[in-house]
Design an enzyme around this catalytic site. Structure first.
Site, PDB file in Angstrom:
ATOM      1  N   ARG A 199       0.798  -1.232   0.000  1.00  0.00           N
ATOM      2  CA  ARG A 199       0.000   0.000   0.000  1.00  0.00           C
ATOM      3  C   ARG A 199       0.824   1.272   0.000  1.00  0.00           C
ATOM      4  O   ARG A 199       0.575   2.194  -0.765  1.00  0.00           O
ATOM      5  CB  ARG A 199      -0.908   0.067   1.243  1.00  0.00           C
ATOM      6  CG  ARG A 199      -2.235  -0.586   1.095  1.00  0.00           C
ATOM      7  CD  ARG A 199      -2.728  -1.026   2.457  1.00  0.00           C
ATOM      8  NE  ARG A 199      -1.851  -2.094   2.907  1.00  0.00           N
ATOM      9  CZ  ARG A 199      -2.066  -3.383   2.628  1.00  0.00           C
ATOM     10  NH1 ARG A 199      -3.140  -3.728   1.993  1.00  0.00           N
ATOM     11  NH2 ARG A 199      -1.211  -4.314   3.015  1.00  0.00           N
ATOM     12  N   THR A 200       1.785   1.321   0.899  1.00  0.00           N
ATOM     13  CA  THR A 200       2.527   2.578   1.046  1.00  0.00           C
ATOM     14  C   THR A 200       3.292   2.871  -0.243  1.00  0.00           C
ATOM     15  O   THR A 200       3.289   4.008  -0.734  1.00  0.00           O
ATOM     16  CB  THR A 200       3.470   2.515   2.260  1.00  0.00           C
ATOM     17  OG1 THR A 200       2.698   2.087   3.392  1.00  0.00           O
ATOM     18  CG2 THR A 200       4.089   3.848   2.559  1.00  0.00           C
ATOM     19  N   LYS A 226      28.198  -3.997  -3.310  1.00  0.00           N
ATOM     20  CA  LYS A 226      29.652  -3.863  -3.528  1.00  0.00           C
ATOM     21  C   LYS A 226      30.317  -3.232  -2.319  1.00  0.00           C
ATOM     22  O   LYS A 226      31.451  -2.785  -2.384  1.00  0.00           O
ATOM     23  CB  LYS A 226      29.908  -2.990  -4.755  1.00  0.00           C
ATOM     24  CG  LYS A 226      29.344  -3.517  -6.051  1.00  0.00           C
ATOM     25  CD  LYS A 226      29.742  -2.565  -7.180  1.00  0.00           C
ATOM     26  CE  LYS A 226      28.941  -2.786  -8.431  1.00  0.00           C
ATOM     27  NZ  LYS A 226      29.124  -1.647  -9.357  1.00  0.00           N
ATOM     28  N   HIS A 264       6.052   5.971  11.380  1.00  0.00           N
ATOM     29  CA  HIS A 264       5.428   5.897  10.050  1.00  0.00           C
ATOM     30  C   HIS A 264       4.537   7.137   9.940  1.00  0.00           C
ATOM     31  O   HIS A 264       3.315   7.044   9.978  1.00  0.00           O
ATOM     32  CB  HIS A 264       4.622   4.597   9.961  1.00  0.00           C
ATOM     33  CG  HIS A 264       4.212   4.202   8.579  1.00  0.00           C
ATOM     34  ND1 HIS A 264       4.322   5.046   7.488  1.00  0.00           N
ATOM     35  CD2 HIS A 264       3.690   3.040   8.104  1.00  0.00           C
ATOM     36  CE1 HIS A 264       3.865   4.417   6.417  1.00  0.00           C
ATOM     37  NE2 HIS A 264       3.490   3.194   6.764  1.00  0.00           N
TER      38      HIS A 264
HETATM   39  C1  NCD Z   1       2.078  -0.909   8.293  1.00  0.00           C
HETATM   40  C2  NCD Z   1       3.588  -0.782   8.320  1.00  0.00           C
HETATM   41  O1  NCD Z   1       4.265  -1.064   7.339  1.00  0.00           O
HETATM   42  O2  NCD Z   1       4.059  -0.362   9.345  1.00  0.00           O
HETATM   43  N1  NCD Z   1       1.572  -1.046   7.009  1.00  0.00           N
HETATM   44  C3  NCD Z   1       1.337   0.075   6.255  1.00  0.00           C
HETATM   45  O3  NCD Z   1       2.227   0.832   5.940  1.00  0.00           O
HETATM   46  N2  NCD Z   1       0.064   0.358   5.952  1.00  0.00           N
HETATM   47  C4  NCD Z   1       1.542  -1.858   9.266  1.00  0.00           C
HETATM   48  C5  NCD Z   1       2.073  -3.254   9.316  1.00  0.00           C
HETATM   49  O4  NCD Z   1       2.923  -3.662   8.524  1.00  0.00           O
HETATM   50  O5  NCD Z   1       1.603  -3.980  10.202  1.00  0.00           O
END
Ligand code: NCD
Length: 350
Positions: free
Chosen positions: A84-85, A113, A167
């Protein structure tokens, strides 16, 4: 701009103290940690996102958005798994007319390398105007933003996930989802929000917790198995900022009390051994039966990917917001990138 200092000294500064370092001429330049955002910024990003969604409903509007950043290029450096991200950042860049390049597998880059990560990031940042990065290391994006600021050609860094740490753009889309859901119910202020699951190693809940201090009268319930409770650093942050919170291990008891439930999966990729296997995570699953306990206007969120934390039968309920979060994520990222490149005024005047 605060003085360029060595990384060790910079690392010790607290989030808010670093804010200037992530700004340029009074505008957001890097997006690294949730603590850099204040309430006016959050309100503005929500308004900008809603405006963009309106514009994007028509072809003319889409063409207008595409014209805004045609001369800019972005690099997506995603060396930790992502669906998704990655796709939402890629789509957001494309909506604004940007061109993107990507590195997703470090075995295909000169890191193999023996090149340091710092040199790798500095190299690909030479080709672009924006670097979006996801990395397993905590504070990786922060370090890269610091590093690029010391160079003659700094480019913006967006943290798309830094290990167990932060995040921030997920937290922005979560705030946008909460903001939209409670628009006719007094907004986010005064709401009770429960975060459920692996709160110790979940970066989404950490970043969201930081952002919630910007709202008045919020109450947070941390519902987690013993050993996976929210970190002391975050709890200290909430105490210092007078945010009310409570810890629990009992999901059934908390569900009727809250306006939003934020479910998360166990982050077992960070296990040292088999510690996750010893935890009965099923007590932190939301089932169809739980729907009866939930307030009529409460919402259920999840950053996804999910495993069994939310049963598929819950998806049909109008309070389930996680698929809407996915879509919101793309639009919030359009807003954020537009803001970084100062295209937001033009959007607001459209
Ligand atoms: C999350 C992450 O990568 O931290 N996913 C996301 O970006 N929507 C949550 C997860 O991986 O559990």
């Amino acid at each position: 701009m605060i003085r360029a200092i060595d990384w060790e000294a910079f690392k010790e500064l607290r989030g808010g103290e670093k804010r200037e370092y992530f700004m340029r001429d009074g505008n957001i330049f890097h997006v690294v940690m949730a603590q850099q955002f204040d309430r006016p910024f959050l309100d503005y990003i929500c308004d900008l996102t809603t405006k963009i969604r309106g514009i994007a409903k028509g072809n003319q509007g889409m063409l207008f958005l595409q014209s805004l950043l045609q001369t800019k290029r972005a690099m997506l450096y995603f060396v930790q798994p992502s669906t998704r991200t990655f796709l939402s950042f890629m789509s957001a860049c494309q909506i604004l007319g940007m061109r993107c390049s990507e590195v997703r597998d470090p075995t295909t880059s000169s890191e193999m390398k023996g090149e340091t990560q710092e040199d790798t990031v500095r190299t690909f940042s030479s080709y672009v105007d924006l670097t979006i990065m996801r990395h397993v290391q905590e504070r990786f994006a922060e370090k890269m933003a610091w590093l690029l600021n010391q160079t003659g050609r700094p480019v913006s860094v967006i943290n798309a996930g830094s290990g167990k740490d932060q995040h921030p753009t997920q937290a922005l889309l979560d705030i946008y989802t909460l903001h939209r859901s409670f628009e006719n119910y007094g907004g986010i202020d005064g709401k009770a929000i429960a975060m459920i699951g692996d709160l110790l190693r979940g970066r989404t809940v950490r970043s969201l917790t930081y952002l919630l201090k910007n709202y008045d009268g919020v109450k947070i319930y941390f519902v987690a198995p013993r050993g996976l409770q929210m970190g002391e650093d975050l709890k200290d942050y909430l105490r210092e900022n007078d945010v009310d919170f409570e810890e629990s291990e009992n999901l059934d008891e908390i569900i009727p009390l809250v306006d939003a439930l934020y479910m998360t999966r166990i982050q077992d990729e960070y296990d040292q051994g088999d510690e996750s296997k010893k935890i009965d995570y099923s007590k932190f699953h939301f089932t169809g039966d739980h729907l009866k306990l939930l307030k009529p206007n409460a919402i259920i969120m999840h950053p996804l990917p999910r495993r069994a934390e939310i049963r598929p039968e819950v998806d049909q309920d109008r309070r389930a917001m996680y698929w809407r979060q996915v879509r919101n994520g793309m639009w919030v990222r359009v807003a954020l990138i537009a803001k970084i490149f100062l295209a937001d005024r033009e959007i607001m005047n459209y």
